[in-house]
Write an enzyme that holds these catalytic residues in place. Sequence first.
Site, PDB file in Angstrom:
ATOM      1  N   ARG B  63       0.797  -1.244   0.000  1.00 43.23           N
ATOM      2  CA  ARG B  63       0.000   0.000   0.000  1.00 43.23           C
ATOM      3  C   ARG B  63       0.821   1.282   0.000  1.00 43.23           C
ATOM      4  NH1 ARG B  63      -3.970  -2.834  -1.908  1.00 43.23           N
ATOM      5  NH2 ARG B  63      -5.309  -3.902  -0.419  1.00 43.23           N
ATOM      6  N   ASP B 303      -1.330 -13.045  -1.081  1.00 48.43           N
ATOM      7  CA  ASP B 303      -2.222 -11.955  -1.505  1.00 48.43           C
ATOM      8  C   ASP B 303      -2.637 -11.105  -0.302  1.00 48.43           C
ATOM      9  OD1 ASP B 303      -3.672 -10.243  -3.096  1.00 48.43           O
ATOM     10  OD2 ASP B 303      -5.266 -11.662  -3.562  1.00 48.43           O
ATOM     11  N   GLY B 322     -10.342  -8.247  -0.391  1.00 48.11           N
ATOM     12  CA  GLY B 322      -8.994  -8.521   0.109  1.00 48.11           C
ATOM     13  C   GLY B 322      -8.910  -8.742   1.600  1.00 48.11           C
TER      14      GLY B 322
END
Lengths: 323, 421
Positions: B63, B303, B322
């Site tokens: 991120r 992931d 997610g």
Amino acid sequence: MSQRLSHLLGTENLSREQIAFILDQAKPFQEFQRHPLKKLATLRGKTVAIAFFESSTRTRISFTTAAARLGADTMALQAETSSLKKGESLIDTVRTLEAMRPDGIVIRHASSGAPEFVAQRLEIPVLNAGDGTHEHPTQALLDALTIRDRKGKLEDWNITILGDILHSRVARSNIHLLTKFGVKITLCGPAMWVPRELERLAPNVRVSHRVEESLDGADVVMVLRVQTERIHEPSLAPDEYIAGYQLSPARLRLARPDALVLHPGPIVRGLEIDSAVADGPQSGVLEQVTNGLAIRMALLYHLIGGAAADAPHPAKDRLNASD
Amino acid sequence: MLLIKNGRVLDPAAKTDAALDVLLDGERISKIGANLSAPGAEVFDAKGLIVAPGFIDLHCHLREPGQEMSETIETGTQSAARGGFTAVCCMPNTQPVNDNASVTRSIVERAAVAGAVRVWPIGAASLGSRGEALAEISAMKGAGIVAVSDDGKPVATARLMRQVMDYCNTLGLPVIDHCEDPSLFAGGVMREGPQSLRLGLQGIPAQSESICVGRDVEIALLTGARLHIAHMSTFGSLEYVRSAKKMKLRVTCEVTPHHFTLTDEDVRYDSRYKMNPPLASRSDRDALIAGLADGSIDAIATDHAPHHAASKDVEFDRAPFGITGFETALALGLSELVHPGKLPLMRLVELFTTGPARVLGMERKIAADEPADLTIFSTDREWTYRAADSPSKSRNTPFDGRAFRGAPMATVVAGRIAFRR
């Protein structure tokens, strides 16, 4: 009743006993709708939050009127004017409403599961007035009340649900409710709106893509609206739908002669149902609307009134007094 | 110097499974052997523990830059270290997208300062991952990317995929694809099936993924380039990969821990069960486990997709896709695959080490002069995962509160202990 309800989120997790109890509780409220003075003091001093995050006319008016006839006050939130438009989250919006100390909250929301999401986070009873394509439990309860009235009982009928099942919360709530009473359900509509896997939703559910076959021997036919606003897929031309699946007088004759026709509304005349059927003697459409008030009064009384299951029924007092 | 004594060394590259000591000297492995001694070296007693090559995660989201509310390179790599990962590949869907060398360099430089483990960036395949023109792939390679991907969405068209594969073939980079057909995906939020019908949630058919895997395998056949299928979740996709491997194409794939653990039947109105690809059917899940066991699947990748609490605490269909995944990956592999006898321990280690390394065209082994990256773990340690204790900035995991047998005990990166339980 075996277990007191703390919320009404759907019919899937209601027991047969709980459903029968709600229908029994609705009965006196049903008669009450014909009384000249339609106001009780049962919920006087209570407040019901009516939080409609998705537009609605009949369900919102029905809940608001049900609360008023029980003597409760309502505070209304409507999607068009709500702070959601300003970016506030659902949880912040309902917590704000809760801070004004309502005694219960009625929620209509375009997202499946939104009432459950709210119920997990608030202390007050939550009533689901329709969530996405998940459930619309008060509609199924009022349908059950209408069937019980018109057909004398709820158990063991053959019921055909006709239309866009995939996008219908009304269909899901009816399937869960009716199959608990031994009803055999046939779901019928164009294949893309009636997937085979729906047969796994509950016992005694059958999928058919041919309208004539689905109506054969039906005791009740529920016609659903084609929910154009929920369909993400390429749609079907209206003429195709009418030719294949509209409930016409000729098709209704394939059902039992005394078959009851229901529609949750709003009706699109000439599309999913022919006017002659909607207005005909077999139609229960307007009774459904009146019964909706009785069901919603029973639920508000039960969930917000907090009365014991064996307490004297408030509407019975009134009805007896006027006799 | 760091001497790791009394451990059971498991090295899939050399098929080593023996009680051995490992001596690290600075950033390299110095020696491996029985009963090593090194006066003055710090000693780590690995008695009862497994000593494995450093774990590599092929697929995560750190991120940074741009979404630091959810995660940063610092917090994400700390979480990775707790999960036993010594290197993580971060996807390019940051803000801005990692589609040019300056963004790549900023990630590499930030990781050098703040990273608890190695960070290997993955560059975008197309500019802005918009699916139009190629990203500055060669320049990004110079800055340190290890692969390209438009992750979060598929490489938009077959034609673009052909160009990306041709170009990356010359550069020696694998192309990683997030496979889905947008028209079948169509706003879905979970796998289509009886459970999506019950919950009234818009379903995504399994074929949304496998159609795109089929397309990509065809382009791999056309170009001969290296193709890696990200977070594969269905039997149909696996069959395409199997057929590609049979044709000796350079096609690899990864599976996430949540896809070999959970199914669509676990989904409820809780956004911690919402991820893309969605949790698959039971038969797909079982097919993935078979693929992990028979070698058709090359790697386990997390992931790891952190989302800050406010963004996930919303209606299911409005929540982002997610879940986080670093800290539970190994424990899920042990609890779900190894302990029930579905996978040998050596194979699980391979899926975290040599498997992902091969996808990137690297080696991974415990031998003299190799990088001093090791993952030390217990197969028996009983513990309960508490998301609240995670160094990650996000808590969006369905495994919060889950009890496990087996846990990472120490993560050694470039010769220093990045995490120790």
